[in-house]
Write a protein that holds these residues in place. Structure first.
Motif, PDB file in Angstrom:
ATOM      1  N   GLY A 144      25.521 126.665  33.490  1.00  0.00           N
ATOM      2  CA  GLY A 144      26.356 127.826  33.776  1.00  0.00           C
ATOM      3  C   GLY A 144      26.761 127.943  35.231  1.00  0.00           C
ATOM      4  O   GLY A 144      27.054 129.051  35.700  1.00  0.00           O
ATOM      5  N   ASN A 145      26.804 126.814  35.955  1.00  0.00           N
ATOM      6  CA  ASN A 145      27.135 126.888  37.383  1.00  0.00           C
ATOM      7  C   ASN A 145      28.209 125.887  37.802  1.00  0.00           C
ATOM      8  O   ASN A 145      28.363 125.590  38.994  1.00  0.00           O
ATOM      9  N   GLU A 146      28.957 125.352  36.844  1.00  0.00           N
ATOM     10  CA  GLU A 146      29.988 124.372  37.205  1.00  0.00           C
ATOM     11  C   GLU A 146      30.997 124.963  38.195  1.00  0.00           C
ATOM     12  O   GLU A 146      31.439 124.273  39.126  1.00  0.00           O
ATOM     13  N   HIS A 147      31.351 126.217  38.012  1.00  0.00           N
ATOM     14  CA  HIS A 147      32.290 126.870  38.931  1.00  0.00           C
ATOM     15  C   HIS A 147      31.736 126.859  40.352  1.00  0.00           C
ATOM     16  O   HIS A 147      32.454 126.541  41.319  1.00  0.00           O
ATOM     17  N   ASP A 148      30.461 127.194  40.504  1.00  0.00           N
ATOM     18  CA  ASP A 148      29.843 127.264  41.830  1.00  0.00           C
ATOM     19  C   ASP A 148      29.721 125.880  42.466  1.00  0.00           C
ATOM     20  O   ASP A 148      29.956 125.701  43.665  1.00  0.00           O
ATOM     21  N   VAL A 149      29.334 124.892  41.656  1.00  0.00           N
ATOM     22  CA  VAL A 149      29.241 123.519  42.159  1.00  0.00           C
ATOM     23  C   VAL A 149      30.611 123.054  42.646  1.00  0.00           C
ATOM     24  O   VAL A 149      30.740 122.463  43.724  1.00  0.00           O
ATOM     25  N   GLY A 150      31.637 123.333  41.852  1.00  0.00           N
ATOM     26  CA  GLY A 150      32.985 122.948  42.258  1.00  0.00           C
ATOM     27  C   GLY A 150      33.403 123.603  43.562  1.00  0.00           C
ATOM     28  O   GLY A 150      34.033 122.958  44.419  1.00  0.00           O
TER      29      GLY A 150
END
Length: 271
Positions: free
Chosen positions: A48-54
């Protein structure tokens, strides 16, 4: 950064694991890791953190140098779900491609050929650079390599000094696949171990660094997770010392404990 080569694909040997990292902290740690020299960032749909990693990858200004891995969750392995969910992952990451796409966990209800066929199509469309698997056993590795239309470059597995994964490692090498170790410091277990601590003291290193070096020295990729910026530098400072053959053998002996940390109801029957 050293790399492990597998079927023409380069995997940086130390990466940042991002499980349990969220929001601004995740983005900040990702950006800082890249600035410190990390070139391998690992995420997953389930995190649930792909947005943050990106956000962190883009903020670093070094997207072209960084290998970003994400993983398809086991409930989304049908061909239709693979296509839809991976495109959603790209939208969350806000990147134009995923460098390495993995099956996160095997799902016996969906044929591997169907899942890998859908993943191969995404690679052929240029949305993914390389494919692999995670949490696969010897039998599953044999099947996956038989049915995959595209080369499989790695198997990401739980790997640390307290768990003997020699059978799976041998299978990966037989198939020309890299081994990527998650939980490589046993989620805090390594720093508490007396053997690792003693060996670390002899080299002026921490027990956690010894745990990581033990794997790296075997050509195994490590993706330690940390929520602390100061640990980022420690986890990458692995290339100015080497363990002796006797030390490697002593650490390998810890694997007889069989301390598996990650084991869910959906886990395959482990080797």
């Amino acid at each position: 950064m050293q790399v492990v080569k597998a079927k023409g694909f380069d995997i940086p040997i130390v990466g940042l694991g991002t499980w349990m990292l969220r929001g601004r902290d995740c983005a900040r740690l990702t950006e800082q890791a890249i600035r410190l020299g990390y070139r391998h960032i690992d995420t997953a749909q389930m995190y649930g953190n792909e947005h943050d990693v990106g956000d962190g990858v883009r903020a670093s200004g070094k997207r072209a140098e960084v290998m970003v891995t994400t993983k398809i969750q086991p409930s989304l392995l049908s061909a239709r779900d693979v296509d839809r969910s991976v495109k959603e992952s790209l939208a969350h990451l806000r990147l134009d491609h995923i460098d390495l796409l993995l099956i996160h966990w095997p799902n016996p209800r969906v044929p591997l050929a169907e899942t890998l066929g859908a993943m191969a199509k995404l690679k052929q469309e240029g949305l993914v650079r390389a494919l692999g698997v995670s949490n696969f056993t010897v039998a599953l590795l044999d099947e996956a390599n038989k049915v995959s239309p595209e080369p499989l470059v790695c198997n990401q597995i739980e790997m640390h000094p307290f768990l003997d994964q020699s059978k799976v490692i041998a299978a990966c090498r037989r198939h020309g696949m890299a081994v990527v170790a998650y939980s490589p410091i046993a989620r805090g277990g390594a720093p508490e171990d007396a053997v690792l601590g003693r060996i670390g003291k002899a080299h002026g290193k921490s027990a956690a660094q010894v745990s990581l070096r033990f794997l790296v020295q075997q050509g195994i990729v490590v993706i330690p997770r940390t929520s602390k910026v100061e640990r980022l530098e420690e986890n990458i400072a692995l290339f100015d010392f080497a363990l002796t053959e006797a030390e490697m053998a002593e650490i390998a002996g810890l694997g007889r404990r069989g301390d598996r940390i990650v084991d869910w109801t959906w886990s395959p029957k482990w080797d």
